[in-house]
Enzyme design. Structure first.
Site, short mmCIF file in Angstrom:
data_model
loop_
_atom_site.label_atom_id
_atom_site.label_comp_id
_atom_site.label_asym_id
_atom_site.label_seq_id
_atom_site.Cartn_x
_atom_site.Cartn_y
_atom_site.Cartn_z
NE ARG A 142 38.44 34.99 39.73
CZ ARG A 142 39.64 34.53 40.04
NH1 ARG A 142 40.48 35.32 40.70
NH2 ARG A 142 40.02 33.31 39.70
CE LYS A 167 35.31 31.26 41.29
NZ LYS A 167 34.91 31.08 39.87
CG HIS A 233 34.43 36.75 34.08
ND1 HIS A 233 35.02 37.09 35.28
CD2 HIS A 233 34.84 35.47 33.84
CE1 HIS A 233 35.73 36.08 35.74
NE2 HIS A 233 35.65 35.08 34.89
NE ARG A 236 39.44 35.73 35.63
CZ ARG A 236 40.56 35.61 36.36
NH1 ARG A 236 41.32 36.67 36.56
NH2 ARG A 236 40.91 34.45 36.88
CG HIS A 259 42.74 30.06 36.17
ND1 HIS A 259 42.72 29.99 34.80
CD2 HIS A 259 41.67 30.84 36.51
CE1 HIS A 259 41.71 30.69 34.32
NE2 HIS A 259 41.07 31.22 35.35
CE1 TYR A 268 40.01 32.82 28.89
CE2 TYR A 268 41.37 31.58 30.42
CZ TYR A 268 40.32 32.43 30.18
OH TYR A 268 39.56 32.90 31.22
#
Length: 286
Positions: A142, A167, A233, A236, A259, A268
């Site tokens: 990120r 995050k 982003h 990413r 994640h 994805y």
């Protein structure tokens, strides 16, 4: 609106924001949203926050939608603030059925091809900018994670990057590309060999800001003459999509991206082209 009139609300808000230990960006949004809400109910309705009814709140939500033209995602953020304000500050009840949250669409993000991502990075002449954006794509970081890297976070011996409090508020390791390491070393040697922040900002003892990093991308897009909707982003998303297209399994991609839930990584599958290309229509099977 005169802040002093409602200063005690903001003081209490600060206390509960600290107790909840919310992210800085969330705290900033809550302050801004509270100011907007208190201004509207006091100037438009001439009622105190304690007197505001669910109908008043619904009217405010519709004002955000019809007059201010905010998107549904932003309106839901205001909704969350009002709920927080009533529960924690006013000590009033909250009925989610009285003020329902808005549905919103989640469009698929734009993805660069591998060739486009490499072309973008390879054509950046400034080594600092090249190294920063290279990490977005080569490690799938990120923008905030890249901007807050310290020199000691680059673990070249194990080919890892240490990410502090990502995050999800958890430390993690990201993969360090050997080719990206070469670019990082060249940058480090030619830009004063920084010893604190990997990408120092203009002020002493501060890191580069995410806004400045975003401007790097915007300016290089303009230089290339590209009209693609590329943001930090995008790299990413492209990193994860290209990994999946190369055959990397979703659990590994989940770990690489940091994640918490595999549901975030499943995106994805929809972005990758390999499954669509390999899938044969039943109409063609005779």
């Amino acid at each position: 609106m005169s802040i002093s009139k409602f200063q005690h609300y903001f003081d209490e808000l600060e206390t509960y924001l600290e107790l909840r230990d919310l992210a800085l960006s969330t705290k900033s949004s809550y302050r801004s949203h509270l100011k907007s809400y208190l201004t509207w109910i006091s100037e438009t309705l001439a009622v105190s926050p304690e007197e505001a009814t669910y109908q008043n709140i619904r009217d405010y939500i519709l004002y955000l939608k019809k007059i201010r033209k905010l998107g549904n995602h932003s309106i839901n953020a205001h909704n969350s603030l009002i709920q927080f304000f009533r529960l924690y500050i006013l000590k009033q009840e909250w009925n989610k059925y009285e003020v329902p949250r808005m549905k919103y669409n989640t469009p698929l993000p734009f993805i660069l091809t591998k060739e486009e991502a490499l072309t973008f990075i390879d054509t950046i002449p400034n080594l600092k900018k090249k190294a920063l954006i290279c990490l977005l794509y080569s490690s799938g970081l990120r923008i905030s994670e890249v901007c807050h890297l310290r020199v000691e976070d680059i673990r070249s011996g194990t080919q890892q990057i240490f990410i502090r409090k990502s995050k999800n508020r958890a430390d993690r390791y990201a993969a360090l590309s050997p080719l990206a390491l070469i670019i990082l070393r060249n940058y480090w040697l030619t830009h004063g060999r920084p010893s604190g922040w990997l990408f120092p900002g203009q002020k002493s003892d501060s890191s580069i800001t995410t806004v400045t990093a975003g401007v790097y991308i915007k300016n290089h897009l303009k230089k290339l003459g590209w009209t693609y909707p590329v943001t930090s982003h995008t790299f990413r998303h492209s990193f994860a999509t290209h990994h999946y297209e190369q055959g990397t399994d979703l659990l590994t991609i989940q770990k690489l991206l940091g994640h918490r839930s595999i549901n975030s990584t499943i995106l994805y599958v929809h972005l990758a082209k390999k499954d669509l290309v390999k899938a044969i229509s039943p109409f063609d099977v005779r």
